[in-house]
Write an enzyme that holds these catalytic residues in place. Structure first.
Site, PDB file in Angstrom:
ATOM      1  N   GLY A  45       0.893  -1.046   0.007  1.00  0.00           N
ATOM      2  CA  GLY A  45      -0.081  -0.089   0.014  1.00  0.00           C
ATOM      3  C   GLY A  45       0.883   1.129   0.043  1.00  0.00           C
ATOM      4  O   GLY A  45       2.007   1.568   0.672  1.00  0.00           O
ATOM      5  N   GLN A  50       3.130   9.906   0.652  1.00  0.00           N
ATOM      6  CA  GLN A  50       4.658   9.386   0.746  1.00  0.00           C
ATOM      7  C   GLN A  50       5.365   9.889  -0.197  1.00  0.00           C
ATOM      8  O   GLN A  50       6.624   9.523  -0.160  1.00  0.00           O
ATOM      9  CB  GLN A  50       4.441   7.932   0.855  1.00  0.00           C
ATOM     10  CG  GLN A  50       3.752   7.463   2.229  1.00  0.00           C
ATOM     11  CD  GLN A  50       3.505   5.897   2.205  1.00  0.00           C
ATOM     12  OE1 GLN A  50       2.615   5.391   1.857  1.00  0.00           O
ATOM     13  NE2 GLN A  50       4.203   5.117   2.766  1.00  0.00           N
ATOM     14  N   CYS A  91       5.968   0.047   6.831  1.00  0.00           N
ATOM     15  CA  CYS A  91       5.706   1.320   6.065  1.00  0.00           C
ATOM     16  C   CYS A  91       6.827   1.566   5.359  1.00  0.00           C
ATOM     17  O   CYS A  91       7.975   1.509   5.768  1.00  0.00           O
ATOM     18  CB  CYS A  91       5.380   2.396   7.172  1.00  0.00           C
ATOM     19  SG  CYS A  91       5.069   3.928   6.221  1.00  0.00           S
ATOM     20  N   LEU A  92       6.569   1.969   3.943  1.00  0.00           N
ATOM     21  CA  LEU A  92       7.552   2.076   3.036  1.00  0.00           C
ATOM     22  C   LEU A  92       8.329   3.511   3.476  1.00  0.00           C
ATOM     23  O   LEU A  92       9.367   3.813   3.171  1.00  0.00           O
ATOM     24  CB  LEU A  92       7.241   2.381   1.621  1.00  0.00           C
ATOM     25  CG  LEU A  92       6.813   1.198   0.666  1.00  0.00           C
ATOM     26  CD1 LEU A  92       5.887   1.436  -0.316  1.00  0.00           C
ATOM     27  CD2 LEU A  92       8.045   0.309   0.625  1.00  0.00           C
ATOM     28  N   HIS A 133      -4.362   2.255   7.756  1.00  0.00           N
ATOM     29  CA  HIS A 133      -2.799   2.608   7.502  1.00  0.00           C
ATOM     30  C   HIS A 133      -2.411   3.753   6.585  1.00  0.00           C
ATOM     31  O   HIS A 133      -1.936   4.808   6.898  1.00  0.00           O
ATOM     32  CB  HIS A 133      -1.908   1.342   7.523  1.00  0.00           C
ATOM     33  CG  HIS A 133      -0.523   2.008   7.334  1.00  0.00           C
ATOM     34  ND1 HIS A 133       0.655   1.351   8.090  1.00  0.00           N
ATOM     35  CD2 HIS A 133       0.209   2.379   6.129  1.00  0.00           C
ATOM     36  CE1 HIS A 133       1.823   1.694   7.849  1.00  0.00           C
ATOM     37  NE2 HIS A 133       1.628   2.490   6.596  1.00  0.00           N
ATOM     38  N   GLU A 134      -2.899   3.521   5.329  1.00  0.00           N
ATOM     39  CA  GLU A 134      -3.013   4.386   4.280  1.00  0.00           C
ATOM     40  C   GLU A 134      -3.741   5.910   4.477  1.00  0.00           C
ATOM     41  O   GLU A 134      -3.081   6.905   4.138  1.00  0.00           O
ATOM     42  CB  GLU A 134      -3.259   3.673   2.929  1.00  0.00           C
ATOM     43  CG  GLU A 134      -2.423   2.398   2.713  1.00  0.00           C
ATOM     44  CD  GLU A 134      -0.949   2.730   2.785  1.00  0.00           C
ATOM     45  OE1 GLU A 134      -0.540   3.787   2.543  1.00  0.00           O
ATOM     46  OE2 GLU A 134      -0.203   1.672   2.944  1.00  0.00           O
ATOM     47  N   HIS A 137      -2.012   8.272   6.492  1.00  0.00           N
ATOM     48  CA  HIS A 137      -1.016   9.009   5.960  1.00  0.00           C
ATOM     49  C   HIS A 137      -1.472  10.248   5.209  1.00  0.00           C
ATOM     50  O   HIS A 137      -0.927  11.263   5.226  1.00  0.00           O
ATOM     51  CB  HIS A 137      -0.361   8.270   4.618  1.00  0.00           C
ATOM     52  CG  HIS A 137       0.660   7.237   5.080  1.00  0.00           C
ATOM     53  ND1 HIS A 137       1.971   7.514   5.700  1.00  0.00           N
ATOM     54  CD2 HIS A 137       0.560   5.854   4.882  1.00  0.00           C
ATOM     55  CE1 HIS A 137       2.754   6.502   5.603  1.00  0.00           C
ATOM     56  NE2 HIS A 137       2.010   5.342   5.492  1.00  0.00           N
TER      57      HIS A 137
HETATM   58  C1  QAP Z   1       1.213  -0.864   5.008  1.00  0.00           C
HETATM   59  O1  QAP Z   1       3.263  -1.042   3.913  1.00  0.00           O
HETATM   60  C2  QAP Z   1       0.851  -1.943   5.800  1.00  0.00           C
HETATM   61  O2  QAP Z   1      10.032  -1.785   6.014  1.00  0.00           O
HETATM   62  C3  QAP Z   1       1.799  -0.865   3.725  1.00  0.00           C
HETATM   63  O3  QAP Z   1      11.783  -2.184   3.952  1.00  0.00           O
HETATM   64  C4  QAP Z   1       1.875  -3.153   6.378  1.00  0.00           C
HETATM   65  O4  QAP Z   1       3.902  -1.772   1.960  1.00  0.00           O
HETATM   66  C5  QAP Z   1      -0.420  -2.332   5.930  1.00  0.00           C
HETATM   67  C6  QAP Z   1       7.804  -2.013   3.032  1.00  0.00           C
HETATM   68  C7  QAP Z   1       1.422  -3.912   7.079  1.00  0.00           C
HETATM   69  C8  QAP Z   1      -0.773  -3.348   6.831  1.00  0.00           C
HETATM   70  C9  QAP Z   1       0.227  -4.527   7.309  1.00  0.00           C
HETATM   71  C10 QAP Z   1       8.135  -2.033   4.305  1.00  0.00           C
HETATM   72  C11 QAP Z   1       8.841  -2.383   2.102  1.00  0.00           C
HETATM   73  C12 QAP Z   1       6.241  -2.238   2.784  1.00  0.00           C
HETATM   74  C13 QAP Z   1       9.752  -1.909   4.844  1.00  0.00           C
HETATM   75  C14 QAP Z   1       4.153  -1.426   3.016  1.00  0.00           C
HETATM   76  C15 QAP Z   1      10.599  -2.354   3.743  1.00  0.00           C
HETATM   77  C16 QAP Z   1      10.037  -2.641   2.227  1.00  0.00           C
HETATM   78  C17 QAP Z   1       5.476  -1.775   3.505  1.00  0.00           C
HETATM   79 CO    CO Z   2       2.908   3.633   5.434  1.00  0.00          CO
END
Ligand code: QAP
Ligand code: CO
Length: 167
Positions: A45, A50, A91-92, A133-134, A137
């Site tokens: 997501g 971001q 989180c990215l 979560h999104e 943001h």
């Molecule tokens: C949000 O997160 C989310 O640390 C989206 O090194 C996450 O796409 C919602 C990511 C979990 C629900 C559960 C994170 C990629 C991606 C990192 C993501 C990384 C590389 C996170």
């Molecule tokens: Co995020």
């Protein structure tokens, strides 16, 4: 085009996004670039905040094969049940850190699709978590805001150190 992702504690991540008035070609291009950026990461997501665009646009794809693109423009959620779920979130914009966050398990999502037409659906589980979560943001909020100040400070210091090395 792959876009640069802002990283915590960048103050621009605290900007509150504005609603999209019309789904113009610029928005279509933004959504396209956001999916490309999401798949490149890879992540599940991404909110426009971001990538430093302060409009209410979110892209999500929970599938393994990138086949379930979900676009949320001007999203709203309504809580449907008092149940909560705890999930490990990342989180990215906070790369390399994952922590448990408690969220509402069952919500009704109302948003505009890419065609500008409103849609509604009930969501639970990972998708419900991802949407919340999104949407945070878009309000300038990050999952680290739910952690203890001690944990948040530790994460901030580690990321600041990495940013110094990279700069
Ligand atoms: C949000 O997160 C989310 O640390 C989206 O090194 C996450 O796409 C919602 C990511 C979990 C629900 C559960 C994170 C990629 C991606 C990192 C993501 C990384 C590389 C996170
Ligand atoms: Co995020």
């Amino acid at each position: 085009m792959i876009l640069d992702i802002l990283e915590f504690p960048d103050p621009r991540l605290r900007t509150v996004a504005k609603p999209v008035e019309t789904v113009t070609d610029d928005i279509l291009k933004l959504v396209d670039d956001m999916f490309e950026t999401l798949y490149d990461a890879p992540g599940i997501g991404l909110a426009a905040t971001q990538v430093n665009v302060h409009k209410q646009v979110i892209v999500i794809d929970l599938s393994e094969d990138r086949s379930e693109q979900l676009v949320l423009i001007n999203p709203e959620v309504e809580v449907l049940a008092g149940d909560y779920q705890e999930m490990q979130e990342g989180c990215l914009s906070v790369p390399g850190f994952y922590e448990e966050v408690t969220r509402i398990d069952h919500v009704r999502l109302k948003a505009l699709g890419l065609d500008g037409v409103p849609y509604e659906r009930e969501v639970t589980g990972l998708l419900a978590v991802c949407i919340q979560h999104e949407m945070d943001h878009l309000k300038g909020k990050l999952f680290v805001d739910y952690l203890s100040p001690l944990k948040r400070t530790r994460i901030r210091k580690k990321l600041e150190k990495q940013h110094k090395i990279r700069a």
